[in-house]
Design a protein around this motif. Sequence first.
Motif, PDB file in Angstrom:
ATOM      1  N   TYR A  20       4.245  14.530  64.030  1.00 12.80           N
ATOM      2  CA  TYR A  20       5.478  13.788  64.245  1.00 12.80           C
ATOM      3  C   TYR A  20       6.519  14.718  64.864  1.00 12.80           C
ATOM      4  N   THR A  22      10.785  14.225  66.655  1.00 13.55           N
ATOM      5  CA  THR A  22      11.846  13.359  67.142  1.00 13.55           C
ATOM      6  C   THR A  22      12.605  14.085  68.243  1.00 13.55           C
ATOM      7  N   ARG A 102      14.851   4.709  69.343  1.00  7.30           N
ATOM      8  CA  ARG A 102      15.672   4.020  68.349  1.00  7.30           C
ATOM      9  C   ARG A 102      17.103   3.981  68.888  1.00  7.30           C
ATOM     10  N   THR A 112      14.306   9.468  69.889  1.00 10.71           N
ATOM     11  CA  THR A 112      12.976   8.970  70.241  1.00 10.71           C
ATOM     12  C   THR A 112      11.973   9.572  69.278  1.00 10.71           C
ATOM     13  N   ALA A 113      11.197   8.721  68.631  1.00  5.14           N
ATOM     14  CA  ALA A 113      10.157   9.183  67.709  1.00  5.14           C
ATOM     15  C   ALA A 113       8.826   9.231  68.441  1.00  5.14           C
TER      16      ALA A 113
END
Length: 371
Positions: A20, A22, A102, A112-113
Amino acid sequence: MSDAPMDEYRELFENAPCGYLTIGPDGRISKVNATLAAWTGFAPDQFIGRRLHQFLNMAGRIYYETHIAPLLRMQGFFSEFALDFETAAGERLPVIANAAERRDGGGDVLFTALVVIKAADRRRYERQLVDSRSELQKGLASERETAELREQFIAVLGHDLRNPLAAISAGARILQRSGTLHGHKELRVLDMINTTVTRMSDLIDNVLDFARGRLGGGITLSRDAGRPLEPVLEQVVDELRTASPQRVIETSFEITDPVDCDRTRIGQLASNLIGNALTHGAPDKPVRVEAKTEGGEFKLRVANAGEPIPAAAMEKLFEPFFRGDIRGSRQGLGLGLHIASQIAQAHGGRIDVTSEPDETRFVFTMPLTST
């Protein structure tokens, strides 16, 4: 929220079986989980503040900048794209990536993820290619460099440089569904399409010229002293003004003598130098472009304000694919200045660079007539 659920959330984020990260609205990484850090070999704090493309290999950078990034800006997400990260050890890490923006209530991007999953099958395939190449290299050592460059060149043209067409297609579909070009959203998409097409053209030109030079063809010229050069420079500046409407480009042209040059190539050189100034110069200061003939020479000066180029970066400024681990670059493949220097040399000229705290200046000088 109590501490226990928060601890569970942190545990899920940090140790998930996928990576993950961001990305903030400025395009820089703001958070990364322990899984992705472990996969790449970089510490989490080495990700923070840097841009995603800095962790991709060269093919991945081309793919990301010419296809994925424009598509993400147009539709706010992308799904199941293959990317190759480059680990701290210099190894390739193939992944499948998904991302989504988002936004707040006003439509501005909050972050942004991005989620990445290891692509094991692709890794095995690449390992087989490496093993096969090692066997071939034993009997073809003298031809290894040329063969690898040719393979890389064909791969880029055959795959990565076709990907921007998908961005154009996606934009066209959005316009088709909207049914009008009068709204803000539709005009924004149209501007994105035009910008993508321009970047595609520049990338293709630079990669082709680089490949020709490395494979023995060199920069070819079609000189013509009978046609004026100034309209070509004016067209280049107009195109860059259109592509960067928020920037100011000041010009001063005094080309009073014929210049025996390839007008298209000089336009390409000027475009690369001005584009470099727009990328690295202070956004609130103008880029100044001067061209004149004097003393039997043609001179083109491109100057911008902003931070000076570090001495270590100056040594590699015109090398191919130099993008700046020393001086962070925001876009492009690192071929623009290299191609500009090759065009200058083909004309019997040179490019000189000076970089002070108040100004960075590139000066291209060539004789008015060929020898």
